[in-house]
Design an enzyme around this catalytic site. Structure first.
Site, mmCIF file in Angstrom:
data_model
loop_
_atom_site.group_PDB
_atom_site.id
_atom_site.type_symbol
_atom_site.label_atom_id
_atom_site.label_comp_id
_atom_site.label_asym_id
_atom_site.label_seq_id
_atom_site.Cartn_x
_atom_site.Cartn_y
_atom_site.Cartn_z
ATOM 1 N N ASN A 40 0.545 -0.916 -0.155
ATOM 2 C CA ASN A 40 0.012 -0.296 -0.138
ATOM 3 C C ASN A 40 0.625 1.165 -0.181
ATOM 4 O OD1 ASN A 40 -2.350 1.672 0.093
ATOM 5 N ND2 ASN A 40 -2.943 0.561 2.214
ATOM 6 N N HIS A 85 -9.546 4.921 8.620
ATOM 7 C CA HIS A 85 -10.713 3.397 8.515
ATOM 8 C C HIS A 85 -11.929 3.491 9.329
ATOM 9 C CE1 HIS A 85 -6.738 2.089 7.204
ATOM 10 N NE2 HIS A 85 -7.511 1.184 6.913
#
Length: 468
Positions: free
Chosen positions: A323, A359
Site C-alpha cells: 500500500n 478506517h
C-alpha cells in the site's frame, strides 16, 4: 436504466452460480472495466482537448460508482462539491485546509456510523475513504502553493498548486475511473501533467502511450494473485480463525496457519491493486521518467513492490512495499506535518492514529495500528542495540550465521504479519480476543512487553563495552 438492471441481474445470477458475494463480484467487474474504459480513452480522447478528457473521466467514474452503489454515489459527489466551494471561497489558507479536513473526515465517519456492521462492508464508504485523502491532499497542495518556496520541502514543491484547478479538472481528477473505487492515491499535479500530454509522445500528442506491455504484466500478476487468493480461501478464512477447530491445533500449527491466513488476507488487496494499476498504466498516468536505457517507466503508481514484499526480513519492508501510495500520502500530508511534536515516535503514532480513525469505528483498527507502532518500535530498537555492540554485529554478519538468520526472519515476518492483521480483519473485541487466546497471546507477550521488559533486558545483556 434497463441496461443497468440487466447488468445487475446478470451479476446477481453469476454470484449465486460461483458462490461469491454480489457486492465483491460487482467491485471486481468494475475494476476490470477500467481496461476497456482505458482502451476507449486511448482511441478517442488521448491528446484531445482537456475539456473532453475531463468529461470522459467524470462520466466513466460516475458510471462505475453507480454500478456499485446506485444513488449512494451522490455522497462522494456532494463531498467534492463542498470541498471545491470551501477552497474557492476561503482560498489557499490554513482555514480552508482545516475546513476541508474537518468536513471530509466528519462526513466519512458519519457514513461509517450509519452503514457499518461487524463484517467487512462494501458500500459507498469504500470509494469515499479513498476520495477523502485525495480532497485533503488538494487542500494542502493549494495551501503549499502560496508559501515561499524556500520554506518548502522537495515533495511540497513537486505537488504544490499555484492556482485552484478549474471545476472540470477537479472533478475529473476525483472521478478518475481506474482509481475512484479502490485507489491508488496520486496528487493533482500528476493528473494535470497527464491530461496536458506530458507523459505521452511529444512528437505526436494523439498517439497513445506505449504502455500496453507494462499494463499487461500487471494485469497478469493481478490475475495470478487473485487465483492464489481463491485457492488459499479453500484452506483458511476469517471464520476459521475464530473457530474451535483453529483453537484445538498445536501451538506451532496455529502459528503457521496464522501466517498463511495473513498472506491470504494481503493477497486480496494485492490482487485488486495490481488490476487497478494495470488499467492506470494503460491510460498512461503512471509515467515515472526514463531509465538508463532511455525507455519510459510506467511504475509511478506502483502500490505493492512485490520483490520486497515476498522477501521481507522485517516489518519496515512491509511498510515500504505494501500500500505504498497511501503510505506516501500519509508520510507527506500527516507525518511530516506533525513535526512540531518534536519527536519522531509521536509523529509516527499520530499518523497511525489518523489511519485508524480514517478506517472507521471498529476497535480492531485502533488496536491494529497501535500494534504496528509497537512492532516497528521493537524492531528498530533491537537493531540499534545490536549495532551498538561490535562483537554481536560481527557475529551476525558471518556468512554461516547470516543465512540461517535470514531464514528465521523470513519465517518471523510471515507468522507475525498474520498476528498484526488479527484485529484489523476481525474487527470486534470478541473476535480478535478469541484469536489472541487461541495463539496464547504470543504476539502481545512479545511486542507489548518489549518496552518495559524485553528491551531493558536486551540492553543490559548487549550493552556496548566501554573503550579507551
Amino acid at each position: 436504466m434497463i441496461e443497468m438492471n440487466i447488468f445487475s441481474h446478470s451479476l446477481k445470477a453469476l454470484s449465486e452460480l460461483v458462490g461469491a458475494d454480489e457486492a465483491a463480484l460487482t467491485l471486481l467487474v468494475s475494476i476490470l472495466l477500467g481496461y476497456p474504459i482505458a482502451i476507449i480513452y486511448r482511441q478517442y480522447f488521448c491528446g484531445r482537448d482537456q475539456y473532453f478528457q475531463h468529461l470522459y473521466f467524470i462520466a466513466s467514474g460516475l458510471l462505475l460508482g453507480y454500478l456499485n452503489y446506485g444513488l449512494d454515489v451522490a455522497h462522494p459527489l456532494l463531498s467534492m462539491v463542498v470541498t471545491y466551494v470551501i477552497l474557492a471561497g476561503l482560498g489557499a489558507t490554513a482555514a480552508a485546509v482545516g475546513a476541508v479536513f474537518a468536513f471530509n473526515m466528519i462526513y466519512l465517519l458519519i457514513g461509517y456510523y450509519t452503514t457499518s456492521t461487524e463484517y467487512y462492508d462494501i458500500n459507498w464508504t469504500m470509494p469515499h475513504c479513498v476520495l477523502v485523502l485525495r480532497l485533503i491532499g488538494i487542500a494542502f497542495d493549494y495551501f503549499d502553493g502560496q508559501q515561499k518556496e524556500d520554506t518548502l520541502g522537495a515533495d511540497n514543491k513537486r505537488f504544490m498548486l499555484k492556482t485552484l484547478p478549474n471545476p472540470l479538472e477537479f472533478f475529473g481528477f476525483a472521478f478518475f475511473p481506474s482509481s475512484f473505487l479502490v485507489g491508488p492515491q496520486f496528487p493533482m499535479r500528476r493528473y494535470q501533467n497527464f491530461v496536458n500530454g506530458d507523459f505521452g509522445d511529444k512528437t505526436d500528442p494523439f498517439k497513445p502511450p506505449r504502455s500496453e506491455y507494462a499494463a499487461l504484466k500487471r494485469f497478469g500478476l493481478g490475475v495470478f494473485y487473485l487465483s492464489v487468493f481463491q485457492i488459499m480461501g479453500m484452506y483458511v478464512s476469517d471464520s476459521y480463525m475464530v473457530s474451535e477447530d483453529f483453537r484445538e491445533l498445536s501451538f506451532i500449527r496455529k502459528h503457521l496457519i496464522l501466517g498463511l491466513w495473513g498472506r491470504f488476507t494481503l493477497y486480496k488487496y494485492i490482487s485488486c491493486w495490481l488490476l487497478t494499476e494495470g488499467s492506470c498504466i494503460l491510460f498512461g498516468i503512471t509515467y515515472d521518467g526514463i531509465d538508463e536505457k532511455g525507455e519510459k517507466q510506467w511504475n509511478g503508481l506502483e502500490n505493492v513492490k512485490l520483490s520486497i514484499f515476498e522477501n521481507t526480513l522485517d516489518f519496515d519492508d512491509y511498510v515500504h512495499s505494501f500500500n505504498t501510495n497511501t503510505n506516501l500520502w500519509l508520510g507527506h500530508y500527516i507525518y511530516k506535518r506533525l513535526k512540531f511534536l518534536g519527536n519522531r515516535n509521536f509523529s509516527h503514532l499520530g499518523a497511525l492514529m489518523f489511519l485508524a480513525v480514517w478506517h472507521g469505528f471498529h476497535t480492531g483498527y485502533f488496536v491494529a495500528f497501535f500494534i504496528e507502532f509497537l512492532v516497528i518500535y521493537t524492531e528498530r530498537d533491537i537493531k540499534t542495540i545490536v549495532k551498538s555492540n561490535e562483537k554481536v554485529s560481527q557475529f551476525f554478519n558471518q556468512p554461516m550465521v547470516n543465512i540461517p538468520l535470514k531464514l528465521f526472519l523470513r519465517l518471523y515476518t510471515f507468522i507475525f504479519m498474520g498476528f498484526c492483521l488479527i484485529p484489523f480483519v476481525l474487527f470486534t473485541w470478541e473476535n480478535y480476543t478469541y484469536t489472541y487466546v487461541s495463539i496464547n497471546y504470543s504476539g502481545l507477550i512479545l511486542y507489548v512487553l518489549y518496552p518495559v521488559l524485553w528491551g531493558p533486558i536486551l540492553r543490559a545483556v548487549l550493552k556496548r563495552k566501554k573503550t579507551d
